[in-house]
Design an enzyme around this catalytic site. Sequence first.
Site, short mmCIF file in Angstrom:
data_model
loop_
_atom_site.label_atom_id
_atom_site.label_comp_id
_atom_site.label_asym_id
_atom_site.label_seq_id
_atom_site.Cartn_x
_atom_site.Cartn_y
_atom_site.Cartn_z
N GLU A 1 -5.68 8.08 -9.85
CA GLU A 1 -5.12 6.91 -10.66
C GLU A 1 -5.44 7.22 -12.11
O GLU A 1 -6.35 7.39 -12.72
CB GLU A 1 -5.76 5.66 -10.16
CG GLU A 1 -5.66 5.28 -8.82
CD GLU A 1 -6.63 4.25 -8.34
OE1 GLU A 1 -6.99 3.40 -9.13
OE2 GLU A 1 -7.37 4.24 -7.17
N HIS B 1 -1.85 3.37 -10.15
CA HIS B 1 -2.66 3.51 -8.96
C HIS B 1 -1.92 4.43 -7.93
O HIS B 1 -1.37 3.92 -6.95
CB HIS B 1 -2.93 2.18 -8.55
CG HIS B 1 -3.96 2.00 -7.39
ND1 HIS B 1 -4.09 2.68 -6.33
CD2 HIS B 1 -4.98 1.10 -7.24
CE1 HIS B 1 -4.71 2.56 -5.50
NE2 HIS B 1 -5.62 1.51 -6.10
N ASP C 1 -14.73 7.13 -3.80
CA ASP C 1 -14.61 6.27 -4.68
C ASP C 1 -15.09 6.63 -5.95
O ASP C 1 -16.23 5.87 -6.27
CB ASP C 1 -14.53 4.88 -4.23
CG ASP C 1 -14.04 3.86 -5.02
OD1 ASP C 1 -13.30 4.11 -6.09
OD2 ASP C 1 -14.09 2.56 -4.91
N ARG D 1 0.83 -6.53 -10.53
CA ARG D 1 1.29 -5.99 -9.43
C ARG D 1 2.01 -6.81 -8.50
O ARG D 1 2.69 -6.56 -7.55
CB ARG D 1 0.05 -5.02 -8.82
CG ARG D 1 -0.98 -5.73 -8.25
CD ARG D 1 -1.94 -4.84 -7.57
NE ARG D 1 -3.02 -5.68 -6.91
CZ ARG D 1 -3.51 -5.12 -5.91
NH1 ARG D 1 -3.21 -4.11 -5.46
NH2 ARG D 1 -4.58 -5.88 -5.30
N ARG E 1 0.68 -0.96 0.06
CA ARG E 1 0.09 0.10 0.09
C ARG E 1 0.92 1.28 -0.03
O ARG E 1 1.36 1.77 0.84
CB ARG E 1 -0.75 0.06 1.35
CG ARG E 1 -2.00 1.06 1.04
CD ARG E 1 -3.21 0.93 2.03
NE ARG E 1 -3.86 -0.50 1.76
CZ ARG E 1 -4.66 -0.66 0.93
NH1 ARG E 1 -5.05 0.12 -0.02
NH2 ARG E 1 -5.27 -2.09 0.79
#
Length: 298
Positions: free
Chosen positions: A270, A167, A211, A98, A62
């Site tokens: 992003e 991201h 979001d 990722r 993260r």
Amino acid sequence: MATFKVETELHGELNCWRITSDRAELLIAQQGAQILSYQRVGEPPLLWLSDQAIFTKGKSVRAGVPVCWPWFGNLQRNPAAVQGMYRGKQAPAHGLARTRDWQLLGIEEAGNTLRIEFELPEAQGELPDWPHDVELKLSAVMGDALELSLISRNRGNSPVTISQALHSYFAVSDVRQVRVEGVEGLNYIETLADWEQRQQQGALTFTAETDRIYLNTPERLSIVDPHWNRRITLSSGGSRSAVIWNPWTDRARELPDMADDGWQRMLCIETANVWNDVVELQPGACSVLTVSIGSGVI
């Protein structure tokens, strides 16, 4: 002329490179070719690294800029053409790139810039349940700005459709005090309200969990942070959509790799190809998704 220093480091289970110059410092992991942090000398960080980040193989950190590819988010929320590329039953969130080790192709100094280039060899027909031959590279250029490019080239004989995102987690003084400019008047998908399409009124500020997928975005967005007297600028290419995310209080408490108050110090914007802004690669075709991250005083 800038002088660059490159050191290898082990963070938990992850191999990393720390690159420093007289102007900036960059930390990048082999897993995911993921930039973990980026900071200019004498300034607060530009990219955010969680205080409780977990450096474990097979788990995205993260922090920084995870690469979401060949789909973004929940595969079932992607267009049918993107879903149809995958042959497996369990589709991990944000794709297959990722959490895999990328190959470092080179670190090259040119004047006042340094270019770091990675490739994901598995993408060339060897990713589990994704049987397509695509050359996938990521380049990062340290200079006056941090420039990232994700390059996908279809080496197969059939079209390939993907969604993708860089991201990016940005560091802010307090998300409740910042605003995002460049989104005024844009249509967006409100994922927290049954994916309704709405229109942005004015600059975006933050008072709750956010979001959103912004559609037909301009090439330039910016984060204005009055407390740090800073404007972070994002100049993108090969993209017509952007995802803006902050987990706020309740969601942050559910995340094991974020402090309960970590949401205050970060904001994701992003650079993406998502929703209907997907990429169809014909045989031999190439797509380049780019973002240049810079900053200046307000």
